[in-house]
Design a protein around this motif. Structure first.
Motif, PDB file in Angstrom:
ATOM      1  N   ARG A 185      51.266  20.161   0.406  1.00  0.00           N
ATOM      2  CA  ARG A 185      51.806  21.046   1.444  1.00  0.00           C
ATOM      3  C   ARG A 185      50.811  22.159   1.777  1.00  0.00           C
ATOM      4  NH1 ARG A 185      55.273  25.288  -0.763  1.00  0.00           N
ATOM      5  NH2 ARG A 185      54.646  25.630  -2.905  1.00  0.00           N
ATOM      6  N   LEU A 186      49.685  22.169   1.085  1.00  0.00           N
ATOM      7  CA  LEU A 186      48.670  23.172   1.389  1.00  0.00           C
ATOM      8  C   LEU A 186      48.010  22.860   2.716  1.00  0.00           C
ATOM      9  CD1 LEU A 186      46.970  23.437  -2.082  1.00  0.00           C
ATOM     10  CD2 LEU A 186      48.646  24.972  -1.083  1.00  0.00           C
ATOM     11  N   TYR A 245      42.622  24.585   2.024  1.00  0.00           N
ATOM     12  CA  TYR A 245      43.121  24.842   0.683  1.00  0.00           C
ATOM     13  C   TYR A 245      43.206  23.526  -0.081  1.00  0.00           C
ATOM     14  CZ  TYR A 245      44.340  29.586   1.981  1.00  0.00           C
ATOM     15  OH  TYR A 245      44.280  30.884   2.376  1.00  0.00           O
ATOM     16  N   ILE A 250      39.767  22.568  -1.358  1.00  0.00           N
ATOM     17  CA  ILE A 250      39.274  23.220  -2.569  1.00  0.00           C
ATOM     18  C   ILE A 250      40.027  22.718  -3.800  1.00  0.00           C
ATOM     19  CG2 ILE A 250      40.702  25.273  -2.296  1.00  0.00           C
ATOM     20  CD1 ILE A 250      37.210  25.466  -3.601  1.00  0.00           C
ATOM     21  N   ILE A 310      37.350  18.969 -12.566  1.00  0.00           N
ATOM     22  CA  ILE A 310      38.116  18.905 -13.813  1.00  0.00           C
ATOM     23  C   ILE A 310      37.912  17.545 -14.484  1.00  0.00           C
ATOM     24  CG2 ILE A 310      40.457  18.754 -14.740  1.00  0.00           C
ATOM     25  CD1 ILE A 310      41.255  20.940 -12.766  1.00  0.00           C
ATOM     26  N   THR A 361      36.021  29.366  -4.567  1.00  0.00           N
ATOM     27  CA  THR A 361      37.292  29.273  -5.275  1.00  0.00           C
ATOM     28  C   THR A 361      37.963  30.644  -5.331  1.00  0.00           C
ATOM     29  OG1 THR A 361      36.320  27.555  -6.635  1.00  0.00           O
ATOM     30  CG2 THR A 361      38.355  28.513  -7.419  1.00  0.00           C
ATOM     31  N   VAL A 411      39.500  31.557  -2.041  1.00  0.00           N
ATOM     32  CA  VAL A 411      40.747  30.833  -1.795  1.00  0.00           C
ATOM     33  C   VAL A 411      41.859  31.394  -2.674  1.00  0.00           C
ATOM     34  CG1 VAL A 411      41.902  28.609  -1.993  1.00  0.00           C
ATOM     35  CG2 VAL A 411      39.617  28.732  -1.052  1.00  0.00           C
ATOM     36  N   VAL A 470      37.315  24.244 -16.150  1.00  0.00           N
ATOM     37  CA  VAL A 470      38.607  23.576 -16.012  1.00  0.00           C
ATOM     38  C   VAL A 470      39.702  24.622 -15.908  1.00  0.00           C
ATOM     39  CG1 VAL A 470      40.293  22.132 -17.188  1.00  0.00           C
ATOM     40  CG2 VAL A 470      37.889  21.543 -17.275  1.00  0.00           C
ATOM     41  N   PHE A 518      39.839  26.267 -12.547  1.00  0.00           N
ATOM     42  CA  PHE A 518      40.413  25.426 -11.490  1.00  0.00           C
ATOM     43  C   PHE A 518      41.916  25.218 -11.697  1.00  0.00           C
ATOM     44  CE2 PHE A 518      35.970  23.901 -10.772  1.00  0.00           C
ATOM     45  CZ  PHE A 518      35.891  24.392  -9.491  1.00  0.00           C
ATOM     46  N   PHE A 519      42.325  25.118 -12.963  1.00  0.00           N
ATOM     47  CA  PHE A 519      43.758  24.981 -13.224  1.00  0.00           C
ATOM     48  C   PHE A 519      44.517  26.203 -12.703  1.00  0.00           C
ATOM     49  CE2 PHE A 519      43.511  21.559 -16.607  1.00  0.00           C
ATOM     50  CZ  PHE A 519      44.301  20.693 -15.885  1.00  0.00           C
ATOM     51  N   LEU A 521      43.582  28.151 -10.342  1.00  0.00           N
ATOM     52  CA  LEU A 521      43.564  28.078  -8.881  1.00  0.00           C
ATOM     53  C   LEU A 521      44.667  27.164  -8.364  1.00  0.00           C
ATOM     54  CD1 LEU A 521      41.924  28.610  -6.156  1.00  0.00           C
ATOM     55  CD2 LEU A 521      41.155  26.274  -6.514  1.00  0.00           C
ATOM     56  N   ILE A 522      44.763  25.970  -8.956  1.00  0.00           N
ATOM     57  CA  ILE A 522      45.767  25.014  -8.485  1.00  0.00           C
ATOM     58  C   ILE A 522      47.162  25.581  -8.704  1.00  0.00           C
ATOM     59  CG2 ILE A 522      46.748  22.715  -8.879  1.00  0.00           C
ATOM     60  CD1 ILE A 522      43.915  21.727  -9.470  1.00  0.00           C
ATOM     61  N   LEU A 563      47.917  28.192  -6.104  1.00  0.00           N
ATOM     62  CA  LEU A 563      48.146  27.642  -4.772  1.00  0.00           C
ATOM     63  C   LEU A 563      49.469  26.889  -4.684  1.00  0.00           C
ATOM     64  CD1 LEU A 563      44.666  26.493  -3.524  1.00  0.00           C
ATOM     65  CD2 LEU A 563      45.961  28.522  -2.949  1.00  0.00           C
ATOM     66  N   VAL A 564      49.895  26.303  -5.805  1.00  0.00           N
ATOM     67  CA  VAL A 564      51.170  25.598  -5.765  1.00  0.00           C
ATOM     68  C   VAL A 564      52.300  26.594  -5.510  1.00  0.00           C
ATOM     69  CG1 VAL A 564      52.841  24.385  -7.201  1.00  0.00           C
ATOM     70  CG2 VAL A 564      50.484  23.614  -7.113  1.00  0.00           C
ATOM     71  N   PHE A 565      52.179  27.766  -6.122  1.00  0.00           N
ATOM     72  CA  PHE A 565      53.265  28.736  -5.937  1.00  0.00           C
ATOM     73  C   PHE A 565      53.055  29.655  -4.746  1.00  0.00           C
ATOM     74  CE2 PHE A 565      53.734  27.508 -10.394  1.00  0.00           C
ATOM     75  CZ  PHE A 565      55.043  27.060 -10.318  1.00  0.00           C
ATOM     76  N   PRO A 608      50.975  29.084  -1.499  1.00  0.00           N
ATOM     77  CA  PRO A 608      50.063  28.171  -0.804  1.00  0.00           C
ATOM     78  C   PRO A 608      48.979  28.870   0.016  1.00  0.00           C
ATOM     79  CG  PRO A 608      52.322  27.494  -0.504  1.00  0.00           C
ATOM     80  CD  PRO A 608      52.366  28.824  -1.173  1.00  0.00           C
ATOM     81  N   SER A 609      49.121  30.147   0.321  1.00  0.00           N
ATOM     82  CA  SER A 609      48.065  30.794   1.093  1.00  0.00           C
ATOM     83  C   SER A 609      47.249  31.747   0.239  1.00  0.00           C
ATOM     84  CB  SER A 609      48.655  31.556   2.273  1.00  0.00           C
ATOM     85  OG  SER A 609      49.413  30.693   3.053  1.00  0.00           O
ATOM     86  N   GLY A 610      47.279  31.564  -1.067  1.00  0.00           N
ATOM     87  CA  GLY A 610      46.518  32.457  -1.931  1.00  0.00           C
ATOM     88  C   GLY A 610      47.289  33.719  -2.231  1.00  0.00           C
TER      89      GLY A 610
END
Lengths: 366, 307, 256
Positions: free
Chosen positions: A125-126, A130, A133, A141, B235, B238, B281, B284-285, B287-288, B291-293, B295-297
Motif C-alpha cells: 500500500r506504499l 517508498y 526503497i 537484507i 533510507t 524515506v 539488516v 532496513f527492518f 525502515l520497513i 513504513l508499514v505503520f 506509509p509516508s514516513g
C-alpha cells in the motif's frame, strides 16, 4: 493477399527459429566458446528481466530488490543440490542432499513466490518510491543474511559461497558434459543454451498469455490509475500481490537455473547493482513490451562483455599502450550508453506495442 | 552504560552526516519527485576533491587552518558544478518523460561518476591527512574526539542555515512554491528552471560537506564510498518522510542512532546469534516497520488521494 | 414502493477537524435519476467518494441493495453494483478504448491465471464474450473511433463517454456520475442527456453531481442540495428551485 502475408510471417518465424537454434554454433565458430557462455548468461538475464517486467512493466510497481528472488532460487538449489548440507547437518545428510534439479525447480519457484508475497503483503500500500526503497532494503537484507548465515550453523557458507553444485540433468544426461547428437558435438555451454532457450520461451509464453488476459488488463489498469482501477472493482491489493509473487517466482526459476549452470553461488552475484541492472534492462528495452524487454536484456548483458573485449585492443591500436584502466573505461562507456539511450528514447528502445496496435486497422463492426 | 553512551555518540556523529546527505535527496525529491540516485556519488566526489585540494595545499606548505576551509570551499564549488551539470544533462531533458526514465539516467550518471573517480583517483584508499587534533574527550566513560564534535556542531549549523534559507528568503519561497505546484509557480513568475538548478547545487554543496566529514571521521576516502552512504542517506530521507526537510534531518539522526545502537546491542538481543554484521539488516527492518505503520514516513504528509 | 436502492443516514466525514459532511441522510429509489447539487466546496464530491467507497464515512449508516456496508472498499462496492465516473477523467490512458471497457468488466468475469495460461475453454469464451460486450458498449455510448485507439488519444467528449462505457461494463445497479457534462458544449450535453435517459430506461439507477442546473432540472426526478456539508433541501427539481434555503445558499445570504 492474406494468405501471402501469413506465409511471409511463417518464413520470418522459421528463419528466426533456425538462426536462434544455430546461434551457439555460430557464436562458437566466430567468437569462441567463451562467448557462448556469455550468451547463456544473457538468456538468464532475459528471463530475469521478463519476470521483473511483470512487476514493473505490467503492474507498475517499482521493485529495486528483485535480485533477492533470484538469490532465493539459486540458494535453494545450491543447498539441496550440493554436498554443502553435510557441513551444516553432518548427521542428517552425511553426503549433502542431492535432490534432482527438477524437484527443486518448482519448490524454488514456490518459495521465491512466497517470499514475494511475504514482502508485498505489508508494503504494497506504499506509494511508488517508498515501495522502491523497501524492496531495495529487502534485497540487501537477503544478501546480508546470505553473507552471514555461516554461523552458528553453516547454512550459506558466508562470503565464500557454495560450490560443487550438481549440474542440471535432462533425461539422465548431465548438462556439464559434452554430448554427441547425430554426430554433432554439443559442448556443455551449448546444452545449457538450449535449456535456457526453452525456459525463456516458456517465460515469454506465460508473459504473453498473461498480458492479454483479464489479469493482465487488471494489472495495467492498476499501473495506469490505481484509484480508477479499484473503483472498477479490481481488488488492487490482491492483484499487486499476485504480480509480485509471479515476478518473484520467475526470479526463483532463473536463480535455480543459474546455480545449476554455474555450479557455484556466492552473495556477490546478488548485489543491489544486479537488481539495478535488471531494472535497466526492462526500462531501457521498453517497459511492458516483451520484445523490448528481451532486446534490453540482450543488449545490457552483452554490451559490458563487448566493451570488455574491445577497450584494450582499441586503446592499443590508438595509443600503442593501455592509457586508461580498461575496467573503468568499460563501465564508463556503459553508463554513458545508459544515459544516451534514455535521453534519445525516454520510453525505451522498443516501447510497448500499443501504438502499433492502434495503427492496425480495426473495424468497430458495422 | 558506557557502551550505551558511546553508541549514542557514534550514532549522532554518523547521523549528522546521514542527515546532510538525506537533505540533498529530499530537496530534489520534494521539487521534482525524483530519486536522485547519483547523489551518493556527489558525496564521494566532494570527499575526493576536498582530499586532493587538501593534500596539494599541505604540500605547498599552507597552514592546516587555512587549507581546511579552502579545500572545503573548493569541494563545495566542484560539487555544485557537478550537481548543476547532472541536472542539466540527465534530468532536465526528461522532465516530462515516463517516470522511470530519469531513474535510469540517474543510475547511468552514478556509474559514470564512480568510474571517472576510479580513473582519476585510482582504486586505492586515500588516507585523510591528520590536521585537526584528534584529541579524545572522556564523557562518563564514553569517548568523543574533536573531529566528531566539529562534525556534529557543523552539521547542526548548516541545517539551521538551510532551514533559514528555505523558510525566510525569497529563494526559499520560490523553492517551496515550485515544490507545491510547478506550473502555478511558473505562472506566478518563478523561474522554475533556475530554482531547480539552485536546489541541485544546494544539495550538492551539502553533499560536499558531508563527504569531507565522513573522510575526516574515518580517516580515509575511496571511489566507492558514495554508494552505501547514499543508500543509507536515502533510507534516512524515506524514514523521515521524503520531501520533508525536517523529516530528512530527523530520519538521518534516527538512522545513525538506530544503526549504532543496533550494532552495539543486536548480539545481546539475539543471544549472540546475530552480531554487528547485521547492522544494516537492523536499519532496513526499522525502515520497513516504520513504513508499514506510517506509509509516508515519520514526518511525511498523509496525502489523501483525491478523486 | 420497494425499499430504496441506496440509503444513507446520518453520514458524517471529517478531514483533520474540518467537517466535510455532517449528518447527511438520503435515499435513492430504484430506477430514478437523482441529482446532487450545491455550491463549490459543499461536499458533493466527498459524499460521492463515500458512496463509492473511496472514503470511509466517519459515522452513519450505509445501505445498498438491502445490505449494510460499514467500511467497504471501492472494489467491494463495485462488486455490489456501484459504478462511477470521475470529475477529472481517470481513464487508463495507455490502454485502448476497448481494453478500458474490458477492464470495467473485471468484476463480472472470473478468469484467473490458470485459465489464462492454459487457454481453458471457459476463459476463451469469457474473453470473447467480454470483447463483444465491450464493443457493444462503445457503440452504445457513441464512440465512433476505432476501439483500438488509446484512451488518451480520444477527444474530451469521447473520453467522458468512454468513462461511462467503462462504468456500464461492470453491470451496475447504480451509476454514479461526477459532473459528466463538465466541459461539454450544448450539443454534447444534449447527447449526454439522451444517453442518461436511455441508461435509466434500461433499468439502471443514476446518481449525478452536476453544475449545469439546466441539465439537472431537465433530467433528474429528484434533487438534493448540499451546502457546507449538510443536506439543505431534497425533492423534485421545481420544489427545490423555489426553496428559500437553496436560493440563499447559491446567492449567499446576509443573515448568517
Amino acid at each position: 493477399m492474406k494468405k501471402l502475408k501469413f506465409s511471409k510471417q511463417h518464413v520470418l518465424f522459421s528463419v528466426l527459429f533456425v538462426s536462434v537454434m544455430l546461434l551457439p554454433f555460430a557464436t562458437d565458430a566466430l567468437l569462441g566458446r567463451g562467448w557462448v557462455r556469455i550468451v547463456d548468461f544473457a538468456m538468464l538475464y532475459i528471463m530475469l528481466a521478463l519476470g521483473l517486467n511483470i512487476v514493473v512493466g505490467y503492474a507498475g510497481l517499482l521493485d529495486l530488490g528483485y535480485i533477492a528472488f533470484f538469490a532465493v532460487g539459486a540458494y535453494c538449489y545450491a543447498l539441496t543440490g550440493s554436498p554443502h548440507l553435510a557441513l551444516a547437518f553432518p548427521l542428517l545428510f552425511p553426503d549433502g542432499l542431492h535432490l534432482s534439479f527438477w524437484i527443486v525447480l518448482p519448490l524454488a519457484a514456490l518459495l521465491a513466490g512466497g517470499f514475494g508475497a511475504l514482502l508485498g503483503a505489508p508494503t504494497l500500500r506504499l506509494r511508488g518510491d517508498y515501495l522502491a526503497i523497501v524492496t531495495l532494503g529487502f534485497g540487501e537484507i537477503i544478501r546480508i543474511f546470505m553473507n552471514n548465515l555461516n554461523a552458528p550453523i553453516n547454512l550459506t557458507n558466508g562470503p565464500q559461497g557454495i560450490s560443487r553444485i550438481d549440474p542440471v540433468s535432462v533425461a539422465g544426461v548431465a548438462l556439464n558434459t559434452t554430448q554427441q547428437v547425430f554426430g554433432i558435438e554439443l559442448p556443455s555451454v551449448h546444452l545449457y543454451f538450449y535449456l535456457f532457450l526453452s525456459f525463456t520461451a516458456l517465460v515469454v509464453f506465460v508473459s504473453r498469455r498473461l498480458e492479454k488476459s483479464r489479469i493482465g488488463r487488471a494489472w495495467m489498469a492498476i499501473r495506469e490509475d490505481e484509484i480508477a482501477a479499484s473503483a472498477m472493482g479490481i481488488n488492487t491489493r490482491n492483484l499487486k500481490l499476485l504480480a509480485f509473487a509471479m515476478g518473484a517466482a520467475f526470479g526463483g526459476v532463473s536463480g535455480t537455473l543459474f546455480a545449476g549452470f554455474q555450479g557455484f553461488v556466492s552473495p556477490e552475484s546478488f548485489s543491489l547493482m544486479e537488481s539495478v541492472m535488471v531494472l535497466c534492462m526492462v526500462v531501457l528495452g521498453g517497459m511492458g513490451n516483451i520484445y523490448g524487454v528481451i532486446l534490453g536484456g540482450l543488449l545490457l548483458a552483452l554490451l559490458p562483455e563487448v566493451l570488455r573485449h574491445s577497450v584494450v585492443p582499441l586503446q592499443q591500436a590508438l595509443f600503442g599502450r593501455i592509457v586508461i584502466d580498461p575496467e573503468s573505461l568499460r563501465m564508463l562507456l556503459f553508463g554513458t550508453a545508459l544515459i544516451a539511450v534514455m535521453l534519445y528514447r525516454p520510453a525505451g528502445l522498443w516501447p510497448s506495442g500499443v501504438r502499433r496496435r492502434e495503427l492496425e486497422s480495426d473495424e468497430v463492426a458495422p | 552504560m558506557e557502551i550505551f553512551l558511546q553508541q549514542i555518540i557514534n550514532g549522532l556523529v554518523q547521523g549528522s552526516v546521514y542527515a546532510l546527505v538525506a537533505l540533498g535527496y529530499t530537496m530534489v525529491y520534494g521539487i521534482l519527485g525524483l530519486i536522485n540516485f547519483a547523489h551518493g556519488e556527489v558525496v564521494m566526489a566532494g570527499a575526493m576533491l576536498a582530499l586532493s585540494a587538501l593534500t596539494a595545499m599541505i604540500g605547498w606548505g599552507a597552514p592546516p587552518l587555512l587549507a581546511l576551509p579552502v579545500s572545503l570551499l573548493f569541494a563545495m564549488a566542484g560539487c555544485m558544478l557537478l550537481g548543476f551539470g547532472i541536472e542539466r544533462i540527465a534530468y532536465r531533458p526528461l522532465r516530462h518523460a515516463p517516470r522511470l526514465a530519469p531513474l535510469i539516467t540517474a543510475i547511468g550518471v552514478s556509474i559514470v561518476l564512480q568510474n571517472l573517480a576510479m580513473m582519476i583517483w585510482g582504486r586505492e584508499y586515500h588516507a585523510f591527512p591528520q590536521l585537526i587534533s584528534n584529541h579524545p574527550h572522556q564523557i562518563y566513560g564514553a569517548i568523543i574526539n574533536d573531529i566528531q564534535i566539529i562534525i556534529v556542531i557543523m552539521a547542526l549549523l548548516i541545517m539551521a542555515a538551510l532551514m533559514g534559507v528555505v523558510h525566510r528568503t525569497r529563494l526559499g519561497r520560490s523553492m517551496r512554491a515550485v515544490a507545491e505546484n510547478q506550473h502555478a509557480a511558473q505562472l506566478m513568475g518563478v523561474d522554475v528552471n533556475r530554482v531547480i538548478s539552485i536546489t541541485f547545487m544546494l544539495g550538492s554543496a551539502l553533499a560536499a560537506v558531508a563527504g569531507l566529514m565522513v573522510s575526516a571521521n574515518y580517516g580515509i576516502a575511496h571511489y566507492y564510498m558514495g554508494f552505501l552512504l547514499g543508500l543509507k542517506a536515502f533510507t534516512a530521507a524515506v524514514l523521515g518522510g521524503i520531501g520533508n526537510l525536517r523529516g530528512a534531518m530527523l530520519g538521518g539522526l534516527l538512522l545513525g542512532l538506530i544503526e549504532s545502537l543496533g550494532a552495539g546491542y543486536i548480539g545481546d538481543m539475539t543471544g549472540g546469534f546475530m552480531g554487528s554484521q547485521y547492522q544494516d539488516v537492523f536499519a532496513f527492518f526499522v525502515l520497513i516497520a516504520v513504513l508499514v505503520f506510517r506509509p509516508s514516513g515519520l514526518l511525511g504528509e498523509r496525502l489523501a488521494e483525491r478523486a | 414502493m420497494s425499499e430504496p436502492l441506496l440509503a444513507l443516514s446520518g453520514i458524517g466525514k471529517q478531514f483533520g477537524g474540518l467537517a466535510a459532511l455532517t449528518d447527511v441522510s438520503l435515499h435513492i429509489r430504484r430506477g430514478e435519476i437523482y441529482g446532487l447539487i450545491g455550491p463549490n466546496g459543499a461536499g458533493k464530491t466527498t459524499l460521492f467518494n463515500v458512496v463509492t467507497g473511496l472514503y470511509q464515512p466517519g459515522c452513519g449508516e450505509f445501505h445498498f441493495d438491502g445490505r449494510s456496508y460499514q467500511t467497504a472498499k471501492p472494489h467491494v462496492l463495485a462488486q455490489a453494483g456501484i459504478a462511477r465516473t470521475f470529475q477529472n477523467i481517470r481513464l487508463f490512458a495507455n490502454l485502448t478504448a476497448l481494453e478500458n471497457v474490458m477492464a470495467g468488466r473485471h468484476v463480472r468475469t472470473r478468469a484467473g491465471v490458470f485459465g489464462a495460461l492454459f487457454g481453458l475453454k471457459s476463459t476463451r469464451c469469457e474473453e470473447r464474450d467480454s470483447t463483444l460486450r465491450a464493443r457493444e458498449l462503445l457503440r452504445y455510448v457513441g464512440i465512433k473511433k476505432s476501439s483500438q485507439t488509446l484512451a488518451k488519444h480520444l477527444s474530451y467528449g469521447e473520453q467522458r463517454r468512454l468513462e461511462i462505457a467503462r462504468a456500464l461494463a461492470s453491470e451496475p445497479l447504480l451509476l454514479a456520475l461526477d459532473e459528466p457534462a463538465a466541459g461539454m458544449n450544448a450539443t454534447e450535453t444534449e447527447d449526454l442527456k439522451v444517453l442518461l435517459q436511455d441508461i435509466r430506461a434500461n433499468g439502471i439507477t443514476v446518481m449525478l453531481i452536476e453544475h449545469d442546473v439546466k441539465l439537472i432540472m431537465g433530467l433528474c426526478d429528484r434533487v438534493a442540495v448540499l451546502d457546507y456539508g449538510r443536506k439543505i433541501a431534497e425533492g423534485a427539481p421545481d420544489e427545490v428551485r423555489s426553496n428559500p434555503a437553496v436560493i440563499a445558499a447559491y446567492l449567499g445570504s446576509d443573515d448568517e
